[in-house]
Motif scaffolding. Structure first.
Motif, mmCIF file in Angstrom:
data_model
loop_
_atom_site.group_PDB
_atom_site.id
_atom_site.type_symbol
_atom_site.label_atom_id
_atom_site.label_comp_id
_atom_site.label_asym_id
_atom_site.label_seq_id
_atom_site.Cartn_x
_atom_site.Cartn_y
_atom_site.Cartn_z
ATOM 1 N N ASP A 435 0.816 -1.226 0.000
ATOM 2 C CA ASP A 435 0.000 0.000 0.000
ATOM 3 C C ASP A 435 0.848 1.274 0.000
ATOM 4 O OD1 ASP A 435 0.655 -0.908 2.796
ATOM 5 O OD2 ASP A 435 -0.156 1.093 3.245
ATOM 6 N N TYR A 436 2.165 1.150 0.192
ATOM 7 C CA TYR A 436 3.001 2.352 0.145
ATOM 8 C C TYR A 436 3.124 2.907 -1.274
ATOM 9 C CZ TYR A 436 4.774 1.751 4.954
ATOM 10 O OH TYR A 436 4.904 1.652 6.311
ATOM 11 N N LEU A 437 2.912 2.036 -2.253
ATOM 12 C CA LEU A 437 3.027 2.447 -3.653
ATOM 13 C C LEU A 437 1.864 3.376 -4.007
ATOM 14 C CD1 LEU A 437 3.922 0.013 -6.522
ATOM 15 C CD2 LEU A 437 2.134 1.705 -6.830
ATOM 16 N N MET A 438 2.182 4.504 -4.595
ATOM 17 C CA MET A 438 1.114 5.455 -4.916
ATOM 18 C C MET A 438 0.300 4.955 -6.098
ATOM 19 S SD MET A 438 1.083 9.416 -6.035
ATOM 20 C CE MET A 438 1.973 10.178 -4.730
ATOM 21 N N GLN A 439 -0.967 4.677 -5.857
ATOM 22 C CA GLN A 439 -1.856 4.230 -6.926
ATOM 23 C C GLN A 439 -3.297 4.247 -6.417
ATOM 24 O OE1 GLN A 439 -0.655 -0.284 -6.258
ATOM 25 N NE2 GLN A 439 -2.346 -0.187 -7.720
ATOM 26 N N GLU A 440 -4.188 4.188 -7.343
ATOM 27 C CA GLU A 440 -5.570 3.991 -6.954
ATOM 28 C C GLU A 440 -5.729 2.486 -6.755
ATOM 29 O OE1 GLU A 440 -8.456 5.236 -9.877
ATOM 30 O OE2 GLU A 440 -9.984 4.060 -8.858
ATOM 31 N N PRO A 441 -6.189 2.053 -5.579
ATOM 32 C CA PRO A 441 -6.285 0.621 -5.336
ATOM 33 C C PRO A 441 -7.097 -0.060 -6.445
ATOM 34 C CG PRO A 441 -6.747 1.845 -3.333
ATOM 35 C CD PRO A 441 -6.632 2.846 -4.426
ATOM 36 N N ASP A 442 -6.648 -1.229 -6.856
ATOM 37 C CA ASP A 442 -7.318 -2.045 -7.876
ATOM 38 C C ASP A 442 -7.219 -1.502 -9.298
ATOM 39 O OD1 ASP A 442 -8.060 -3.755 -5.828
ATOM 40 O OD2 ASP A 442 -9.900 -2.597 -5.442
ATOM 41 N N ARG A 443 -6.453 -0.445 -9.485
ATOM 42 C CA ARG A 443 -6.205 0.016 -10.859
ATOM 43 C C ARG A 443 -4.712 -0.169 -11.117
ATOM 44 N NH1 ARG A 443 -8.264 3.472 -14.672
ATOM 45 N NH2 ARG A 443 -10.108 3.715 -13.384
ATOM 46 N N THR A 444 -4.387 -0.756 -12.262
ATOM 47 C CA THR A 444 -2.973 -1.035 -12.530
ATOM 48 C C THR A 444 -2.226 0.280 -12.748
ATOM 49 O OG1 THR A 444 -3.689 -3.014 -13.623
ATOM 50 C CG2 THR A 444 -1.392 -2.367 -13.980
ATOM 51 N N PRO A 445 -1.219 0.562 -11.941
ATOM 52 C CA PRO A 445 -0.486 1.824 -12.111
ATOM 53 C C PRO A 445 0.538 1.726 -13.246
ATOM 54 C CG PRO A 445 0.399 0.580 -10.260
ATOM 55 C CD PRO A 445 -0.719 -0.253 -10.823
ATOM 56 N N TYR A 480 28.865 12.402 1.496
ATOM 57 C CA TYR A 480 28.099 13.012 0.394
ATOM 58 C C TYR A 480 26.979 12.061 0.001
ATOM 59 C CZ TYR A 480 27.455 13.472 -4.761
ATOM 60 O OH TYR A 480 26.947 13.547 -6.040
ATOM 61 N N ILE A 481 25.842 12.619 -0.355
ATOM 62 C CA ILE A 481 24.741 11.789 -0.862
ATOM 63 C C ILE A 481 24.188 12.377 -2.147
ATOM 64 C CG2 ILE A 481 22.327 11.099 -0.440
ATOM 65 C CD1 ILE A 481 23.117 10.526 2.425
ATOM 66 N N LYS A 482 24.032 11.499 -3.130
ATOM 67 C CA LYS A 482 23.344 11.892 -4.368
ATOM 68 C C LYS A 482 21.904 11.408 -4.234
ATOM 69 C CE LYS A 482 23.662 10.873 -9.362
ATOM 70 N NZ LYS A 482 24.506 10.142 -10.333
ATOM 71 N N TRP A 483 20.971 12.344 -4.229
ATOM 72 C CA TRP A 483 19.541 12.051 -3.973
ATOM 73 C C TRP A 483 18.813 12.055 -5.312
ATOM 74 C CZ3 TRP A 483 16.790 12.501 1.031
ATOM 75 C CH2 TRP A 483 15.398 12.466 0.900
ATOM 76 N N ASP A 484 18.491 10.878 -5.785
ATOM 77 C CA ASP A 484 17.961 10.759 -7.143
ATOM 78 C C ASP A 484 16.445 10.603 -7.146
ATOM 79 O OD1 ASP A 484 18.106 10.581 -9.901
ATOM 80 O OD2 ASP A 484 19.737 9.119 -9.883
ATOM 81 N N MET A 485 15.843 10.717 -8.314
ATOM 82 C CA MET A 485 14.388 10.595 -8.473
ATOM 83 C C MET A 485 14.139 10.337 -9.947
ATOM 84 S SD MET A 485 11.454 12.330 -9.325
ATOM 85 C CE MET A 485 9.842 12.661 -8.743
ATOM 86 N N ASN A 486 13.939 9.051 -10.281
ATOM 87 C CA ASN A 486 14.037 8.665 -11.688
ATOM 88 C C ASN A 486 12.739 8.379 -12.432
ATOM 89 O OD1 ASN A 486 16.793 8.942 -12.306
ATOM 90 N ND2 ASN A 486 17.254 7.184 -11.022
ATOM 91 N N ARG A 487 11.687 9.043 -12.086
ATOM 92 C CA ARG A 487 10.487 8.967 -12.916
ATOM 93 C C ARG A 487 9.553 10.131 -12.559
ATOM 94 N NH1 ARG A 487 5.897 4.785 -12.008
ATOM 95 N NH2 ARG A 487 4.795 6.652 -12.696
ATOM 96 N N SER A 488 8.608 10.357 -13.457
ATOM 97 C CA SER A 488 7.591 11.368 -13.173
ATOM 98 C C SER A 488 6.490 10.731 -12.338
ATOM 99 C CB SER A 488 6.982 11.869 -14.481
ATOM 100 O OG SER A 488 7.978 12.403 -15.305
ATOM 101 N N LEU A 489 5.696 11.568 -11.693
ATOM 102 C CA LEU A 489 4.577 11.046 -10.909
ATOM 103 C C LEU A 489 3.448 10.604 -11.841
ATOM 104 C CD1 LEU A 489 6.138 12.656 -8.698
ATOM 105 C CD2 LEU A 489 3.943 13.221 -7.692
ATOM 106 N N SER A 490 2.763 9.566 -11.437
ATOM 107 C CA SER A 490 1.530 9.183 -12.127
ATOM 108 C C SER A 490 0.652 8.498 -11.100
ATOM 109 C CB SER A 490 1.821 8.224 -13.289
ATOM 110 O OG SER A 490 2.185 6.950 -12.794
ATOM 111 N N ASP A 491 -0.532 8.116 -11.496
ATOM 112 C CA ASP A 491 -1.444 7.402 -10.598
ATOM 113 C C ASP A 491 -1.587 8.143 -9.275
ATOM 114 O OD1 ASP A 491 -1.939 4.739 -12.141
ATOM 115 O OD2 ASP A 491 0.192 5.244 -12.351
ATOM 116 N N ILE A 492 -1.776 9.444 -9.429
ATOM 117 C CA ILE A 492 -1.844 10.335 -8.270
ATOM 118 C C ILE A 492 -3.098 10.010 -7.460
ATOM 119 C CG2 ILE A 492 -1.861 12.767 -7.576
ATOM 120 C CD1 ILE A 492 0.537 12.190 -9.282
ATOM 121 N N TYR A 493 -2.907 9.325 -6.377
ATOM 122 C CA TYR A 493 -4.032 8.947 -5.520
ATOM 123 C C TYR A 493 -3.447 8.567 -4.167
ATOM 124 C CZ TYR A 493 -8.430 6.929 -3.952
ATOM 125 O OH TYR A 493 -9.577 6.675 -3.259
#
Ligand code: GLA
Length: 734
Positions: A435-445, A480-493
């Motif tokens: 459930d930590y994954l951002m998605q609308e439950p029961d819809r394939t993200p 030192y830390i390189k703080w990455d973020m490798n995709r755009s947001l989707s399934d905003i819910y």
């Protein structure tokens, strides 16, 4: 309190923010409508005599409660517009009430003036060191009928050509209201012919922040991101300029949104050629509910004006971002020359390989080794383990601590890569907390790079990641830390939010990321943090509040870098821009350039290497050693000097820029020619920012020049031979 920076004249009902460089003037018009009068070069006294002309225009109706036919919100230049009351231009705010109406009518209510700059809770922002540094004017608007208040905040820095703006919405009604749009600023420009062009920084992954300049035309132009991040595709910055403005002269207004999520810069040229400018959180997929007594704080906008062209505008922004947005122990520290193993090994490494690279790095004088992606979970490719921030057992013989000790033993600093906002389906985290994954439950993200977003708006998700990161940082000495973020947001819910509050998800997500970073920064103040998002997908003023430097692009090709670094410099200081020498043929373009060219271009940023040092020939190592030494001598100049663009790679075959030390005793000029010609024309470059009467010596040839010669006669671009040639000219006061 020194009130001379923010004045209110009762008689003329005029607010005047001013310092020695700029003025911002606002007038309370009839019926309390807040009228924008001016932003530009300082005006010492405004006598309140220039009134916005009135005229009856068909189909531009009148201000509610006032049947004066020549007075319409549809044409009046305003400071902050509401939705309805016959202003048909894009509104700055849309607020829905319980009865379904989204009409409101903002009128002047009150004002206050404070010393210093109030803090914006939970958001990145520019700051002051003491209250004497800035003055803040807060103008309160109120809906004509409802107890809905908007506080417009304007901070003027006393010694900078900078005004910051933000807005607070306050619900004092007894019912819930929903903000459907709430811009951070509006500025309505009259049709005076000054600002007729707009510059934006669009791009793509591997082609970030290209300079795009266009006419402001009739209708709407918008520069925005809907990707949940400030994005590779349209940076959160625009400039308004005159068609004659160039690097050295002409008016320029720079506008930064200090925010890393969805943004929108909207321009609308109206029926009588006036231009409304709006900037703020994108209203796409956005809404925010306010219960009675609740407040919403918008992100901040940084506004600067220069009459010294684009270099003038950039200079002010570079100083402000470096000095009053970036924080922490590394803010003014020279940044280490690093070698990163990403393009050297990708996921395929073991302790032996890493140690060999570190050995070479130590021999070459490199100051830091950064272990990139692949050290955690069971990550051997990009389709697993995000969210599992524990060591990949067995991949490194003596573990991460073993590598850290090895690197430190060689006298280098040690850095590692994290991508905290993500989750792979193939991970322990997903197994335990799907459930930590951002998605609308029961819809394939949608997946992207085979990975998904964590819903960082949820506290327990953030706490889980924070705990894991802390466990590593408490155990392993990491510099030192390189703080990455490798995709755009989707399934905003968000499963934490009720149906009607889903529009808050994307903004809550970025607020959560900010909170997580703030906690880690506070707990590990010694660490140098570098932002990254598939290169430059989140290179914005907001991120700089947390991380003093960012990887501007995954494109390490020296030739394409000319444009990326040039474009980035329009809005961001050089100390924020990292640049690495990589292998040839270049992994992104296949282009072959000399080690000198790669070095010269990368040395115009926060310098490092990203290739397999063990594969280099002895001749190459000699060059690298010299580059490292050379960079060490020019580092303060590059990272903290004044930067000037001289020749644009967007306009031709030549690129030139230069750095000048604060006391003007030293300068470094970088010149590059992209393609060779058998019958080349000769080019000259005119330097700038030097002291006219100072004699400067070329550190390579010993040749001497006076500042005025360099600036007025200029210098010849070398008669290069071959494609992709560069040179560095290092000048020092004799
Ligand atoms: C992103 C970064 C790269 C590298 C990879 C690792 O693409 O921009 O520099 O760290 O991720 O997966």
């Amino acid at each position: 309190m020194n009130h001379s920076y923010a004045l209110f004249d009762q008689e003329t009902q005029v607010f005047h923010l001013r310092n020695n460089e700029i003025s911002y003037i606002i007038q309370i018009e009839e019926d309390g409508i807040l009228n924008h009068l001016y932003f530009g070069k300082a005006i010492q006294h405004y006598h309140g005599n220039k009134h916005y002309p009135r005229r009856d225009r068909g189909f531009s109706g009148n201000v509610p409660g006032n049947s004066e036919r020549a007075y319409s919100k549809d044409t009046l230049p305003q400071e902050y517009s509401s939705h309805g009351s016959m202003d048909y231009r894009l509104p700055a705010s849309i607020i829905q009430r319980e009865n379904g109406s989204n009409l409101h009518d903002l009128r002047y209510f009150d004002y206050r003036i404070e010393s210093g700059k109030p803090e914006l809770e939970g958001l990145p922002q520019s700051y002051v060191l003491d209250k004497e540094e800035a003055t803040t004017l807060i103008i309160i608007l109120k809906d004509r009928d409802q107890e809905i208040y908007l506080e417009l905040s304007y901070t003027i820095y006393h010694e900078r050509a900078v005004i910051t703006r933000s807005v607070k919405a306050i619900n004092k009604t007894s019912k819930r209201i929903v903000l459907e749009k709430i811009a951070s600023m509006q500025m309505d420009l009259t049709n005076n012919g000054i600002y007729d062009e707009v510059i934006s920084l669009p791009g793509a992954h591997l082609r970030e922040r290209q300079i795009n300049r266009e006419k402001i035309h009739a209708g709407v132009q918008s520069f925005e991101s809907r990707r949940g991040a400030s994005s590779h595709h349209m940076n959160s910055f625009i400039a308004l300029v005159n068609h004659d403005t160039n690097e050295l002269k002409g008016p320029a207004i720079g506008i930064h949104l200090v925010y890393s999520g969805n943004h929108a810069f909207e321009l609308e040229k109206d029926q009588i050629d006036q231009v409304r400018v709006l900037a703020g959180i994108n209203d796409y997929n956005f809404s925010w509910e306010l219960a009675p007594e609740e407040i919403f704080q918008t992100p901040e906008v940084i506004l600067t004006y220069s009459d010294q062209g684009l270099n003038g505008m950039s200079g002010t922004l570079h100083h402000l971002l470096r000095e009053r947005v970036v924080r922490g122990q590394h803010q003014f520290k020279e940044r280490p020359i690093l070698v990163n193993n990403w393009e050297a090994t990708y996921f395929d490494f073991d302790s032996k390989k890493i140690e060999q690279i570190v050995d070479e790095a130590a021999d070459l004088g490199i100051e830091m080794f950064v272990l990139d992606d692949g050290w955690f979970g069971h990550r051997d490719s990009d389709n697993s383990s995000l969210g599992d921030w524990f060591e990949y057992e067995g991949k490194l013989t003596n573990g991460l601590k073993g590598i850290a000790d090895y690197v430190h033993g060689k006298g280098l600093q040690f850095g590692v890569w994290f991508e905290p906002e993500m989750i792979s389906v193939d991970s322990k985290l997903y197994e335990e907390h799907p459930d930590y994954l951002m998605q609308e439950p029961d819809r394939t993200p949608s997946s992207s790079r085979d990975q998904h977003l964590l819903d960082m708006g949820r506290k327990k998700v953030r706490r889980n990641i924070e705990k894991q990161i802390c466990a590593i940082l408490d155990e392993v000495p990491i510099d030192y830390i390189k703080w990455d973020m490798n995709r755009s947001l989707s399934d905003i819910y968000s499963i934490d939010l009720p149906a009607k509050r889903q529009g808050e998800t994307a903004h809550r997500h970025i607020l959560g990321v900010y909170e997580l970073m703030e906690n880690l920064l506070a707990r590990y103040p010694k660490i140098l943090w570098e932002g990254c998002s598939g290169g430059g997908g989140r290179f914005d003023a907001g991120f700089l509040y947390y991380m003093p430097q960012s990887w501007p692009t995954d494109n390490t090709d020296a030739v394409e870098r000319l444009k990326i670094q040039y474009g980035t410099s329009l809005a961001y200081p050089i100390s924020s821009m990292t640049a690495h020498v990589s292998a040839v043929p270049n992994h992104q373009t296949g282009r072959i350039t000399s080690l000198k060219t790669r070095g010269d271009v990368a040395m115009s940023g926060v310098f490092g290497y990203e290739l397999d040092l063990t594969e280099m020939s002895d001749e190459e190592k000699v060059i690298v050693k010299k580059q490292v030494q050379q960079y060490q001598t020019i580092r303060p100049l590059v990272q903290f000097g004044e930067f000037y663009r001289l020749k644009s790679p967007f306009e031709g075959n030549l690129t030139a820029w230069m750095f000048v030390s604060e006391d003007k005793s030293e300068a470094l000029v970088m010149m590059a020619r992209t393609l060779a010609s058998a019958q080349p024309v000769f080019h000259e470059v005119f330097l700038t920012g030097l002291e006219e009467t100072v004699c400067y010596q070329d550190q390579t040839t010993g040749q001497e020049y006076y500042g005025d010669e360099l600036m007025s006669l200029g210098i010849n671009v070398p008669d290069f031979y071959g494609d992709f040639q560069t040179t560095l000219l290092h000048l020092k006061k004799v």
